[in-house]
Design an enzyme around this catalytic site. Structure first.
Site, PDB file in Angstrom:
ATOM      1  N   GLY A  36      12.213 -38.594 -22.443  1.00  0.00           N
ATOM      2  CA  GLY A  36      12.961 -37.346 -22.330  1.00  0.00           C
ATOM      3  C   GLY A  36      12.406 -36.516 -21.202  1.00  0.00           C
ATOM      4  O   GLY A  36      11.404 -36.872 -20.569  1.00  0.00           O
ATOM      5  N   SER A  38      10.630 -33.421 -19.051  1.00  0.00           N
ATOM      6  CA  SER A  38       9.397 -32.654 -19.193  1.00  0.00           C
ATOM      7  C   SER A  38       9.683 -31.430 -20.060  1.00  0.00           C
ATOM      8  O   SER A  38      10.674 -30.731 -19.850  1.00  0.00           O
ATOM      9  CB  SER A  38       8.896 -32.209 -17.819  1.00  0.00           C
ATOM     10  OG  SER A  38       7.740 -31.416 -17.936  1.00  0.00           O
ATOM     11  N   GLY A  41       9.430 -32.093 -25.656  1.00  0.00           N
ATOM     12  CA  GLY A  41       8.705 -32.150 -26.923  1.00  0.00           C
ATOM     13  C   GLY A  41       8.246 -33.548 -27.291  1.00  0.00           C
ATOM     14  O   GLY A  41       7.903 -33.811 -28.451  1.00  0.00           O
ATOM     15  N   LYS A  42       8.214 -34.451 -26.312  1.00  0.00           N
ATOM     16  CA  LYS A  42       7.827 -35.845 -26.571  1.00  0.00           C
ATOM     17  C   LYS A  42       6.414 -35.942 -27.148  1.00  0.00           C
ATOM     18  O   LYS A  42       6.192 -36.572 -28.185  1.00  0.00           O
ATOM     19  CB  LYS A  42       7.896 -36.661 -25.272  1.00  0.00           C
ATOM     20  CG  LYS A  42       9.261 -36.718 -24.619  1.00  0.00           C
ATOM     21  CD  LYS A  42       9.245 -37.541 -23.343  1.00  0.00           C
ATOM     22  CE  LYS A  42       8.326 -36.987 -22.267  1.00  0.00           C
ATOM     23  NZ  LYS A  42       8.722 -35.631 -21.812  1.00  0.00           N
ATOM     24  N   SER A 110       9.719 -41.395 -18.223  1.00  0.00           N
ATOM     25  CA  SER A 110      10.364 -42.692 -17.941  1.00  0.00           C
ATOM     26  C   SER A 110      11.859 -42.502 -17.676  1.00  0.00           C
ATOM     27  O   SER A 110      12.692 -42.873 -18.512  1.00  0.00           O
ATOM     28  CB  SER A 110      10.125 -43.688 -19.073  1.00  0.00           C
ATOM     29  OG  SER A 110      10.329 -43.133 -20.347  1.00  0.00           O
TER      30      SER A 110
END
Length: 203
Positions: A36, A38, A41-42, A110
């Protein structure tokens, strides 16, 4: 850039294999790939899931985009070639960790489908779970925890995903979570429910 393996280098099959390690840990090894923008909330989501898994006695490891650049990938910059190599290394490390029987969580922007599919191809079916953290760009920009969007808007950062470089949303992610909707606890529960339903976590 891919390189052919030297024919004199042979993979050694150890007596203790992935299945034995997984059985000892009472879990099915798997890679959860959080992708996802920047600020989506990854890392927060992956970290909260890891804490929940750890508290239940499961064996995990979290690979985070910034952390790997302190060691494994500290020699790499942010050119397209270096970003590709960064993800290639992470994919290979994740594959070794899955072979060790771990539930591996990876949090990386990614941005292209090609690079994510390249990592997926390293794993047998069912061992790569793509989690699209689909938080809208406006929310990510509002959060801007590192001040990167502001710098990108001012032209201080080139090829910034979502601003001056594209992000290709997954077409068939196993899970999609928008962290601007609901709370972190319920999002983690949804992930745990999914993993349990697949038989990855054994109570």
């Amino acid at each position: 850039m891919s390189r052919e393996v030297n024919p004199d280098i042979v993979w050694h099959q150890h007596a203790v294999d992935q299945a034995a390690r997984a059985e000892q840990k009472r879990q099915q090894p798997v890679l959860l790939w959080f992708t996802g923008l920047s600020g989506a909330g990854k890392s927060t989501l992956a970290g909260a899931l890891e804490r929940a898994l750890y508290s239940e006695g499961f064996h995990t490891y979290l690979l985070d985009g910034d952390n790997v650049r302190h060691g494994l990938c500290k020699d790499l910059g942010f050119s397209q070639a270096d970003r590709d190599e960064n993800l290639r290394r992470v994919g290979e490390v994740a594959r070794l960790m899955v072979d060790a029987g771990l539930v591996v969580l990876s949090a990386f922007i990614s941005p292209t489908r090609e690079e994510r599919d390249r990592i997926r191809a390293l794993f047998p079916a069912g061992q790569f779970i793509e989690v699209h953290v689909s938080t809208p760009l406006a929310v990510c920009e509002e959060r801007d925890p590192k001040g990167l969007y502001q710098k990108a808007r001012q032209g201080e950062i080139a090829n910034f995903t979502g601003i001056s470089a594209p992000y290709e949303e997954p077409l068939n992610a196993e899970l999609t979570i928008d962290t601007s909707r609901g709370d972190l606890g319920s999002q983690v529960q949804a992930l745990l429910h999914y993993l349990t339903a697949l038989g990855i976590l054994k109570k």
